[in-house]
Design a protein around this motif. Structure first.
Motif, PDB file in Angstrom:
ATOM      1  N   VAL A 102       6.595 -93.898-132.838  1.00 10.88           N
ATOM      2  CA  VAL A 102       5.476 -94.067-131.906  1.00 10.88           C
ATOM      3  C   VAL A 102       4.942 -92.700-131.465  1.00 10.88           C
ATOM      4  CG1 VAL A 102       4.846 -94.876-129.601  1.00 10.88           C
ATOM      5  CG2 VAL A 102       6.176 -96.348-131.111  1.00 10.88           C
ATOM      6  N   ALA A 103       5.842 -91.784-131.172  1.00 15.29           N
ATOM      7  CA  ALA A 103       5.423 -90.450-130.729  1.00 15.29           C
ATOM      8  C   ALA A 103       4.669 -89.708-131.832  1.00 15.29           C
ATOM      9  CB  ALA A 103       6.627 -89.648-130.272  1.00 15.29           C
ATOM     10  N   ALA A 104       4.994 -89.996-133.102  1.00 15.53           N
ATOM     11  CA  ALA A 104       4.373 -89.278-134.215  1.00 15.53           C
ATOM     12  C   ALA A 104       3.074 -89.906-134.679  1.00 15.53           C
ATOM     13  CB  ALA A 104       5.357 -89.207-135.385  1.00 15.53           C
ATOM     14  N   CYS A 105       2.686 -91.058-134.165  1.00 13.94           N
ATOM     15  CA  CYS A 105       1.465 -91.751-134.614  1.00 13.94           C
ATOM     16  C   CYS A 105       0.231 -90.905-134.298  1.00 13.94           C
ATOM     17  CB  CYS A 105       1.344 -93.111-133.926  1.00 13.94           C
ATOM     18  SG  CYS A 105       2.209 -94.434-134.786  1.00 13.94           S
ATOM     19  N   ARG A 106      -0.699 -90.876-135.250  1.00 12.93           N
ATOM     20  CA  ARG A 106      -1.975 -90.193-135.002  1.00 12.93           C
ATOM     21  C   ARG A 106      -2.903 -91.098-134.207  1.00 12.93           C
ATOM     22  NH1 ARG A 106      -6.083 -92.302-137.526  1.00 12.93           N
ATOM     23  NH2 ARG A 106      -5.793 -93.686-139.307  1.00 12.93           N
ATOM     24  N   THR A 107      -2.653 -92.421-134.287  1.00  3.67           N
ATOM     25  CA  THR A 107      -3.471 -93.391-133.566  1.00  3.67           C
ATOM     26  C   THR A 107      -2.862 -93.655-132.192  1.00  3.67           C
ATOM     27  OG1 THR A 107      -3.930 -94.443-135.703  1.00  3.67           O
ATOM     28  CG2 THR A 107      -4.540 -95.676-133.721  1.00  3.67           C
ATOM     29  N   PRO A 108      -3.670 -93.737-131.132  1.00  7.60           N
ATOM     30  CA  PRO A 108      -3.125 -94.068-129.808  1.00  7.60           C
ATOM     31  C   PRO A 108      -2.373 -95.398-129.827  1.00  7.60           C
ATOM     32  CG  PRO A 108      -5.387 -93.311-129.626  1.00  7.60           C
ATOM     33  CD  PRO A 108      -5.118 -93.485-131.088  1.00  7.60           C
ATOM     34  N   VAL A 109      -1.229 -95.431-129.162  1.00  8.27           N
ATOM     35  CA  VAL A 109      -0.375 -96.623-129.152  1.00  8.27           C
ATOM     36  C   VAL A 109      -0.222 -97.117-127.716  1.00  8.27           C
ATOM     37  CG1 VAL A 109       1.912 -97.557-129.670  1.00  8.27           C
ATOM     38  CG2 VAL A 109       0.870 -95.860-131.199  1.00  8.27           C
ATOM     39  N   ILE A 110      -0.404 -98.434-127.554  1.00  5.66           N
ATOM     40  CA  ILE A 110      -0.177 -99.101-126.271  1.00  5.66           C
ATOM     41  C   ILE A 110       1.023-100.019-126.440  1.00  5.66           C
ATOM     42  CG2 ILE A 110      -1.124-100.647-124.511  1.00  5.66           C
ATOM     43  CD1 ILE A 110      -3.903 -99.804-125.381  1.00  5.66           C
ATOM     44  N   THR A 111       1.989 -99.919-125.539  1.00  4.16           N
ATOM     45  CA  THR A 111       3.149-100.812-125.584  1.00  4.16           C
ATOM     46  C   THR A 111       3.058-101.810-124.454  1.00  4.16           C
ATOM     47  OG1 THR A 111       4.411 -99.198-124.289  1.00  4.16           O
ATOM     48  CG2 THR A 111       4.650 -99.116-126.682  1.00  4.16           C
ATOM     49  N   ALA A 112       3.388-103.061-124.786  1.00  2.63           N
ATOM     50  CA  ALA A 112       3.428-104.135-123.789  1.00  2.63           C
ATOM     51  C   ALA A 112       4.694-104.931-124.071  1.00  2.63           C
ATOM     52  CB  ALA A 112       2.182-105.007-123.888  1.00  2.63           C
ATOM     53  N   ILE A 113       5.822-104.419-123.611  1.00  7.88           N
ATOM     54  CA  ILE A 113       7.131-104.985-123.912  1.00  7.88           C
ATOM     55  C   ILE A 113       7.699-105.627-122.648  1.00  7.88           C
ATOM     56  CG2 ILE A 113       9.391-104.561-124.916  1.00  7.88           C
ATOM     57  CD1 ILE A 113       7.018-103.883-126.742  1.00  7.88           C
ATOM     58  N   GLY A 114       7.973-106.913-122.713  1.00 13.39           N
ATOM     59  CA  GLY A 114       8.630-107.602-121.601  1.00 13.39           C
ATOM     60  C   GLY A 114       7.726-107.746-120.399  1.00 13.39           C
ATOM     61  N   HIS A 115       8.353-107.731-119.233  1.00 12.59           N
ATOM     62  CA  HIS A 115       7.642-107.889-117.977  1.00 12.59           C
ATOM     63  C   HIS A 115       7.576-106.549-117.252  1.00 12.59           C
ATOM     64  CE1 HIS A 115       7.670-112.151-118.753  1.00 12.59           C
ATOM     65  NE2 HIS A 115       8.992-112.162-118.820  1.00 12.59           N
ATOM     66  N   GLU A 116       7.006-106.578-116.059  1.00 11.89           N
ATOM     67  CA  GLU A 116       6.800-105.343-115.292  1.00 11.89           C
ATOM     68  C   GLU A 116       8.081-104.541-115.080  1.00 11.89           C
ATOM     69  OE1 GLU A 116       5.028-102.325-113.291  1.00 11.89           O
ATOM     70  OE2 GLU A 116       3.990-103.974-114.305  1.00 11.89           O
ATOM     71  N   PRO A 117       9.224-105.150-114.731  1.00 11.34           N
ATOM     72  CA  PRO A 117      10.430-104.338-114.497  1.00 11.34           C
ATOM     73  C   PRO A 117      11.055-103.770-115.773  1.00 11.34           C
ATOM     74  CG  PRO A 117      10.563-106.471-113.355  1.00 11.34           C
ATOM     75  CD  PRO A 117       9.454-106.564-114.339  1.00 11.34           C
ATOM     76  N   ASP A 118      10.707-104.342-116.930  1.00 12.25           N
ATOM     77  CA  ASP A 118      11.314-103.904-118.183  1.00 12.25           C
ATOM     78  C   ASP A 118      10.642-102.615-118.661  1.00 12.25           C
ATOM     79  OD1 ASP A 118      12.927-106.213-118.221  1.00 12.25           O
ATOM     80  OD2 ASP A 118      11.291-107.364-119.093  1.00 12.25           O
ATOM     81  N   VAL A 119      11.460-101.577-118.869  1.00 13.31           N
ATOM     82  CA  VAL A 119      10.917-100.289-119.328  1.00 13.31           C
ATOM     83  C   VAL A 119      11.781 -99.787-120.475  1.00 13.31           C
ATOM     84  CG1 VAL A 119      10.155 -97.980-118.686  1.00 13.31           C
ATOM     85  CG2 VAL A 119      10.157 -99.802-116.976  1.00 13.31           C
ATOM     86  N   PRO A 120      11.594-100.305-121.698  1.00 10.80           N
ATOM     87  CA  PRO A 120      12.317 -99.741-122.842  1.00 10.80           C
ATOM     88  C   PRO A 120      11.845 -98.316-123.113  1.00 10.80           C
ATOM     89  CG  PRO A 120      10.672-101.325-123.571  1.00 10.80           C
ATOM     90  CD  PRO A 120      10.708-101.427-122.091  1.00 10.80           C
ATOM     91  N   ILE A 121      12.626 -97.578-123.876  1.00  7.52           N
ATOM     92  CA  ILE A 121      12.326 -96.162-124.084  1.00  7.52           C
ATOM     93  C   ILE A 121      10.995 -95.963-124.812  1.00  7.52           C
ATOM     94  CG2 ILE A 121      13.170 -94.030-125.140  1.00  7.52           C
ATOM     95  CD1 ILE A 121      15.985 -95.013-124.776  1.00  7.52           C
ATOM     96  N   VAL A 122      10.621 -96.923-125.670  1.00 14.68           N
ATOM     97  CA  VAL A 122       9.378 -96.759-126.414  1.00 14.68           C
ATOM     98  C   VAL A 122       8.175 -96.708-125.469  1.00 14.68           C
ATOM     99  CG1 VAL A 122       8.849 -99.213-126.747  1.00 14.68           C
ATOM    100  CG2 VAL A 122       8.182 -97.557-128.491  1.00 14.68           C
ATOM    101  N   ASP A 123       8.280 -97.306-124.283  1.00 17.61           N
ATOM    102  CA  ASP A 123       7.189 -97.234-123.309  1.00 17.61           C
ATOM    103  C   ASP A 123       6.912 -95.791-122.888  1.00 17.61           C
ATOM    104  OD1 ASP A 123       6.776 -99.906-123.332  1.00 17.61           O
ATOM    105  OD2 ASP A 123       7.771-100.348-121.440  1.00 17.61           O
ATOM    106  N   LEU A 124       7.962 -94.978-122.835  1.00 21.27           N
ATOM    107  CA  LEU A 124       7.808 -93.592-122.391  1.00 21.27           C
ATOM    108  C   LEU A 124       7.144 -92.728-123.456  1.00 21.27           C
ATOM    109  CD1 LEU A 124      11.325 -93.162-120.754  1.00 21.27           C
ATOM    110  CD2 LEU A 124       9.197 -93.876-119.667  1.00 21.27           C
ATOM    111  N   ALA A 125       7.323 -93.101-124.721  1.00 27.17           N
ATOM    112  CA  ALA A 125       6.718 -92.324-125.810  1.00 27.17           C
ATOM    113  C   ALA A 125       5.304 -92.786-126.128  1.00 27.17           C
ATOM    114  CB  ALA A 125       7.581 -92.414-127.066  1.00 27.17           C
ATOM    115  N   ALA A 126       4.930 -93.999-125.693  1.00 22.05           N
ATOM    116  CA  ALA A 126       3.604 -94.527-125.994  1.00 22.05           C
ATOM    117  C   ALA A 126       2.537 -93.760-125.225  1.00 22.05           C
ATOM    118  CB  ALA A 126       3.542 -96.012-125.641  1.00 22.05           C
TER     119      ALA A 126
END
Length: 423
Positions: free
Chosen positions: A227-251
Motif C-alpha cells: 500500500v505504501a509503495a502504490c503510485r495510486t492514492p489508496v483509501i482503506t475502509a477496514i472494519g468499524h470506527e474503533p478498528d485500526v489495522p496497520i494498513v490504515d496507517l500506510a494508506a
C-alpha cells in the motif's frame, strides 16, 4: 508438623511468619494466567508491583517483578491478560503473601496486540506512515478501483453510495479473500492489478467489521508495504470506527467505514450543483454590482460642468485671449508711435546737419577736378578747374586768383559752366 502452643505458652509472631515463609517458599515456580488490574512503578526503583486477577473467580494476588522483566514482555498495560512464571513468597514485615515474577508473556488477544504494536513501531521507524508520503485524492477520478470480498456488504455499501453521489462514476471491482491466511496475498495481487491500470486514479480497500483475528490480514507487513509503495492514492475502509489495522496507517486516507470511503472518493452531484448555482449567483451579483458602480461613477463624471459643456471652459480662455490680444495691439501701437517720433526727431537732426540744408542757406561746396573736396586754398592752383555745388545744381569754375591769409589775391574765372545736377 503442628506447632505446640497455648495461651500460657504462645509462639512469637515473627517465628510463625518465618515458618510460614519457609513452607510457602518450598513451593516451586508455576505458570499462571491472569489479568493485570493495577501496575505501580516507584521512581528510582527497579521493582514493579502489579495486581493480577483471575478472570473466572473472584481472586487476586500481589505480584512483583523487575522493570527488565516487564519491559521485555512488551507493552503491558492495565487490562492486559498475561501468563506469568511466578514463585510464591511471604513478606516478613507484614506476613502478606506475594508472588515473585520471573517471566511475563502476553496471552490471547493481548499477545496479538503486542506483536502488532511491535510491527507497527518497526514500520513507523522506516517512515512508511510519514504524512509527507500521503498523496492527494483526485477531485473526480476517471475510474475508481475497489478491492473487496465478493458479494460482501462492504462492496454493496461502496457501490451504492458512489452511485447515489455521482451516478456517472466508473468503478473497477476486484474480488479477493478478506479473511484467512491467503487474504493478504490476494489483496496485494488485486491491488497491483489496479495500480498498473492508468485509468484508475484512486483505489479503495474495503472490508466489513470483525474480530481482531479476522482483521489480521490487513496488518500483514507485506500488504502494508504494498500500500505504501502504490503510485495510486489508496483509501482503506477496514472494519468499524474503533478498528485500526496497520494498513490504515500506510494508506493515503483512512475511512471509518466503507460508506465513508464512498463519500470521500467522489463528490455529491447534488451538492456540487448547488455550489455551481451559488457560484453563478455570486458571479451575477458581482457583475451587476460592478456595472452599477461603474455606471454611478460614469454618471458622476457626466454631471461635471466640463463634461456637460466641453466648450464652456474655452469661453474663459477666449476672453483671456482677447484681453491679451488687445493689450498686445496697444503695446505694438505704443511702441510704433514711440519709434516714429524718435525717427522723426532723428530725421530732423539729420536734415539739419545735412550738406543740402547748408546749400539751401546759400552756401556752396567746392571740389577739384578729381572730385575731392576743396577745404583750403592750398588744395588748388591758379587756372585749376573747381566744381561748385549749389542747392539747385553745380558750376565749373576756373581759379583766377588765390587770397593768401597774409594778403588778398584776385582771381578770374575763365570757363563757366552751369550743371543742373544736384549734389
Amino acid at each position: 508438623m503442628a506447632l505446640e502452643s497455648s495461651p500460657e505458652h504462645p509462639l512469637a509472631l515473627g517465628h510463625v511468619v518465618q515458618l510460614v515463609k519457609g513452607w510457602v517458599e518450598r513451593c516451586g515456580a508455576v505458570w499462571v494466567e491472569g489479568q493485570v488490574i493495577q501496575i505501580k512503578r516507584r521512581a528510582g526503583s527497579s521493582t514493579v508491583f502489579m495486581v493480577l486477577r483471575d478472570s473466572t473467580v473472584q481472586s487476586s494476588a500481589q505480584v512483583s517483578c523487575s522493570t527488565a522483566v516487564l519491559d521485555a514482555a512488551g507493552p503491558v498495560t492495565e487490562g492486559t491478560t498475561i501468563t506469568a512464571w511466578v514463585k510464591p513468597t511471604v513478606w516478613s514485615k507484614n506476613g502478606s503473601l506475594s508472588f515473585d515474577c520471573r517471566e511475563i508473556r502476553i496471552a490471547g488477544e493481548g499477545r496479538l496486540l503486542a506483536e502488532l504494536e511491535q510491527r507497527k513501531r518497526l514500520l513507523q521507524a522506516e517512515g512508511l506512515f510519514d504524512p509527507v508520503r500521503k498523496k492527494r485524492l483526485p477531485f473526480l477520478p476517471r475510474s475508481i478501483g475497489l478491492v473487496t470480498g465478493a458479494g460482501s456488504a462492504a462492496e454493496r455499501d461502496v457501490l451504492t453510495n458512489i452511485a447515489l453521489r455521482w451516478p456517472a462514476a466508473h468503478v473497477e471491482v476486484r474480488h479477493a479473500l478478506v479473511q484467512g491466511p491467503k487474504a493478504a496475498a490476494e489483496v496485494m495481487a488485486r491491488l497491483a492489478e489496479l495500480d498498473a491500470d492508468p485509468q484508475v486514479e484512486v483505489i479503495i480497500i474495503a472490508r466489513g467489521g470483525g474480530a481482531l483475528e479476522d482483521l489480521l490480514p490487513f496488518s500483514d507487513e507485506g500488504l502494508v508495504r504494498a500500500v505504501a509503495a502504490c503510485r495510486t492514492p489508496v483509501i482503506t475502509a477496514i472494519g468499524h470506527e474503533p478498528d485500526v489495522p496497520i494498513v490504515d496507517l500506510a494508506a493515503d486516507l483512512r475511512a471509518s467505514t466503507p460508506t465513508d470511503a464512498a463519500k470521500r472518493v467522489v463528490p455529491d452531484a447534488r451538492e456540487e450543483s448547488e455550489r455551481v448555482q451559488q457560484a453563478l449567483s455570486r458571479i451575477r451579483g458581482a457583475i451587476v454590482g460592478r456595472v452599477s458602480t461603474e455606471q454611478q461613477q460614469l454618471d458622476a463624471l457626466r454631471s461635471r460642468p466640463v463634461l456637460r459643456d466641453p466648450a464652456g471652459s474655452f469661453d474663459i480662455h477666449y476672453d483671456r485671449l482677447e484681453t491679451l490680444r488687445m493689450r498686445l495691439d496697444h503695446a505694438i501701437d505704443r511702441t510704433l508711435s514711440q519709434h516714429v517720433t524718435s525717427l522723426e526727431h532723428d530725421v530732423s537732426r539729420v536734415r539739419a546737419m545735412s550738406p543740402k540744408a547748408t546749400l539751401e542757406r546759400g552756401y556752396a561746396i567746392l571740389a577739384d577736378g578729381e572730385g575731392n573736396s576743396v577745404t583750403s586754398i592750398t588744395d588748388v592752383d591758379l587756372d585749376d578747374d573747381v566744381m561748385a555745388y549749389l542747392a539747385d545744381g553745380k558750376l565749373t569754375l576756373g581759379v583766377r586768383a588765390v587770397d593768401d591769409p597774409t594778403g588778398v589775391h584776385s582771381a578770374t574765372i575763365d570757363d563757366f559752366a552751369f550743371d543742373e545736377e544736384q549734389p
